[in-house]
Design an enzyme around this catalytic site. Structure first.
Site, PDB file in Angstrom:
ATOM      1  CG  PHE A 230      -4.305  -6.407   0.424  1.00 62.79           C
ATOM      2  CD1 PHE A 230      -4.135  -7.476  -0.448  1.00 62.79           C
ATOM      3  CD2 PHE A 230      -3.264  -5.510   0.570  1.00 62.79           C
ATOM      4  CE1 PHE A 230      -2.964  -7.637  -1.167  1.00 62.79           C
ATOM      5  CE2 PHE A 230      -2.076  -5.665  -0.145  1.00 62.79           C
ATOM      6  CZ  PHE A 230      -1.926  -6.720  -1.012  1.00 62.79           C
TER       7      PHE A 230
ATOM      8  CG  ASP B  12      -9.185  -1.066  -0.302  1.00 55.90           C
ATOM      9  OD1 ASP B  12      -9.308  -1.040  -1.538  1.00 55.90           O
ATOM     10  OD2 ASP B  12      -8.086  -1.107   0.284  1.00 55.90           O
TER      11      ASP B  12
ATOM     12  CE1 TYR C 112      -1.832  -2.689  -7.799  1.00 58.76           C
ATOM     13  CE2 TYR C 112      -1.518  -0.370  -7.284  1.00 58.76           C
ATOM     14  CZ  TYR C 112      -1.637  -1.677  -6.876  1.00 58.76           C
ATOM     15  OH  TYR C 112      -1.574  -1.984  -5.537  1.00 58.76           O
ATOM     16  CE  LYS C 113      -4.574  -4.765  -6.406  1.00 59.91           C
ATOM     17  NZ  LYS C 113      -4.966  -4.558  -5.000  1.00 59.91           N
TER      18      LYS C 113
ATOM     19  NE  ARG D 244      -5.005 -13.298  -6.736  1.00 62.16           N
ATOM     20  CZ  ARG D 244      -4.749 -12.036  -6.394  1.00 62.16           C
ATOM     21  NH1 ARG D 244      -5.506 -11.425  -5.507  1.00 62.16           N
ATOM     22  NH2 ARG D 244      -3.736 -11.382  -6.918  1.00 62.16           N
TER      23      ARG D 244
HETATM   24  C1  LIG Z   1      -3.829  -4.292  -4.051  1.00 59.69           C
HETATM   25  C2  LIG Z   1      -4.287  -3.837  -2.716  1.00 59.69           C
HETATM   26  C3  LIG Z   1      -3.492  -2.973  -1.943  1.00 59.69           C
HETATM   27  C4  LIG Z   1      -2.129  -2.536  -2.390  1.00 59.69           C
HETATM   28  O1  LIG Z   1      -1.783  -1.301  -1.864  1.00 59.69           O
HETATM   29  P1  LIG Z   1      -0.610  -0.429  -2.497  1.00 59.69           P
HETATM   30  O2  LIG Z   1      -0.343   0.590  -1.500  1.00 59.69           O
HETATM   31  O3  LIG Z   1      -1.135   0.108  -3.806  1.00 59.69           O
HETATM   32  O4  LIG Z   1       0.555  -1.334  -2.758  1.00 59.69           O
HETATM   33  C5  LIG Z   1      -4.009  -2.527  -0.729  1.00 59.69           C
HETATM   34  N1  LIG Z   1      -5.228  -2.923  -0.302  1.00 59.69           N
HETATM   35  C6  LIG Z   1      -6.005  -3.751  -1.032  1.00 59.69           C
HETATM   36  C7  LIG Z   1      -7.344  -4.146  -0.523  1.00 59.69           C
HETATM   37  C8  LIG Z   1      -5.544  -4.248  -2.241  1.00 59.69           C
HETATM   38  O5  LIG Z   1      -6.298  -5.108  -2.940  1.00 59.69           O
END
Ligand SMILES: *Cc1c(COP(=O)(O)O)cnc(C)c1O
Length: 407
Positions: free
Chosen positions: A123, A194, A219-220, A366
């Site tokens: 990400f 992660d 939150y996912k 998605r």
């Molecule tokens: C959703 C996601 C994020 C989002 O990070 P926030 O700091 O919570 O906005 C970061 N890394 C990955 C791999 C994600 O899937």
């Protein structure tokens, strides 16, 4: 035999907790991989925290309502879902911040090495954070970003830290966590995972992986609500020697001694930074209560069944859409992605028809599969609606072309 079959059926049914979530009338929600739906208990729990705790107790809430312990208590609940030992997971801040903390701590463990290895399926925020941290350090570090399939071969003796997201947010491709962690340790490097798209989506066993660090959001698939705090895990045997880069007062051994010098708290508590988000934690508590007694193996089995049903249905009816997730279910997480040149308007048309998925540039549609609140009928209906949109070119309507700020 009849009894056994009956027991088996009950066991499978017990994963479906649809009645515990609020879902708007007529909506089939295939975006729980991005923002989980609201647990029905969340609003009254948050309201109670606002009125009975904040309102009535005022500052006494930190002790009397147990606010201060929530990041560790709920952290352990998440840890349990991920095979983390009790007392090794804590909540706070956003995932981007937790990535920073994990990477800074990992780099401090390998001062003689300068390479951080990650992949192009990560990400972007994780890569931006890594890049920003390395630039701040000004110590000649390099962020080496390779294709996901090339990670294994690039784990070499000069690598300090291998920082990967287990499940690719775009395609759902899943790394082999145990094998890559072993390769990382074989060259003497430190491993960070992660788990943003793994927690609540696929079975994870952090203890078995032996990785030093894990981070993720709540939150996912965990359904903690927009802005719910992230989690961080440190392998228990090293937690007491990790150097906190963000040395906030709540990670201090004695925050209320108000010492001028920083002394880290024992273990994972040192990864706390500042005041925890109590209202968000109240909502998250209701979301995590739904996971009590749910087996991740059962969730996985159902997630694969729903995903296969979706792939089969879409491929049979929407020839314009091309599967870009791994076809082998063992190689992917709990989401399915299709490429379609006009994916953005097609997704808008789908959302307007009540099926909520999302779009990721440049052409990815998605869909997340979340067995706690989705069943076969939802998936079949979603396929029918999508097929109808593709057959009638509904997505060509001008109202579906306009881009919002969040896609
Ligand atoms: C959703 C996601 C994020 C989002 O990070 P926030 O700091 O919570 O906005 C970061 N890394 C990955 C791999 C994600 O899937």
């Amino acid at each position: 035999m009849t009894n056994e079959r009956h027991a088996g059926k009950n066991k499978r049914e017990s994963i479906l907790k649809k009645d515990q979530f609020y879902l708007p009338e007529g909506v089939i929600y295939l975006d729980g991989n991005s923002l989980g739906p609201m647990p029905k208990a969340a609003s009254s729990r948050v309201n109670k925290t606002v009125e009975d705790e904040w309102g009535e107790m005022l500052i006494k809430g930190w002790n009397d309502a147990g606010w201060m312990k929530q990041p560790s208590i709920l952290g352990d609940k998440i840890g349990k879902l991920l095979g983390c030992a009790a007392g090794s997971t804590v909540l706070g801040d956003t995932l981007s911040v937790k990535v920073y903390q994990a990477l800074a701590a990992a780099l401090a463990m390998r001062p003689d090495r300068k390479i951080v290895l990650s992949d192009s399926g990560n990400f972007p925020s994780d890569l931006y954070i890594a890049d920003g941290l390395l630039r701040t350090l000004k110590s000649g570090h390099e962020l080496r970003v390779v294709a996901p399939e090339d990670v294994y071969d690039n784990i070499t003796e000069d690598v300090a830290v291998v920082m990967l997201t287990q499940v690719d947010y775009r395609t759902g491709r899943m790394h082999d966590m145990n094998a890559l962690t072993k390769a990382t340790h074989d060259v003497g490097a430190v491993s960070i995972w992660d788990l943003a798209h793994s927690a609540g989506a696929v079975p994870v066993d952090m203890a078995a992986s032996n990785a030093e660090f894990a981070v993720g959001c709540t939150y996912k698939y965990l359904n903690g609500g927009p802005g719910a705090p992230a989690f961080i895990y440190i392998r228990p045997d090293i937690a007491d020697s990790v150097e906190p880069s963000l040395a906030g007062w709540l990670g201090h051994a004695q925050p209320f001694a108000f010492d001028l010098d920083y002394r880290p708290a024992p273990g994972i508590e040192r990864m706390r930074v500042g005041t925890p988000p109590i209202l968000q934690l109240a909502a998250l508590e209701t979301a995590l209560a739904i996971w009590d007694g749910v087996s991740m193996d059962d969730v996985r089995a159902k997630s694969i069944a729903l995903s296969e049903l979706f792939i089969e249905g879409v491929e049979a009816t929407c020839s314009q859409l091309k599967l870009i997730s791994p076809r082998d279910s063992s190689q992917r997480g709990s989401q399915i992605s299709f490429a379609f040149e006009h994916g953005y308007p097609a997704m808008q048309a789908l959302i307007a028809a009540g099926v909520i998925g999302d779009f990721r540039a440049p052409d990815t549609m998605r869909f997340g599969f979340t067995p706690l609140y989705l069943d076969e009928n939802d998936v079949k209906r979603a396929v029918e609606i999508l097929a109808d949109i593709m057959k009638n070119d509904t997505w060509k309507q001008p109202r579906f072309q306009k881009k919002g700020d969040v896609t």
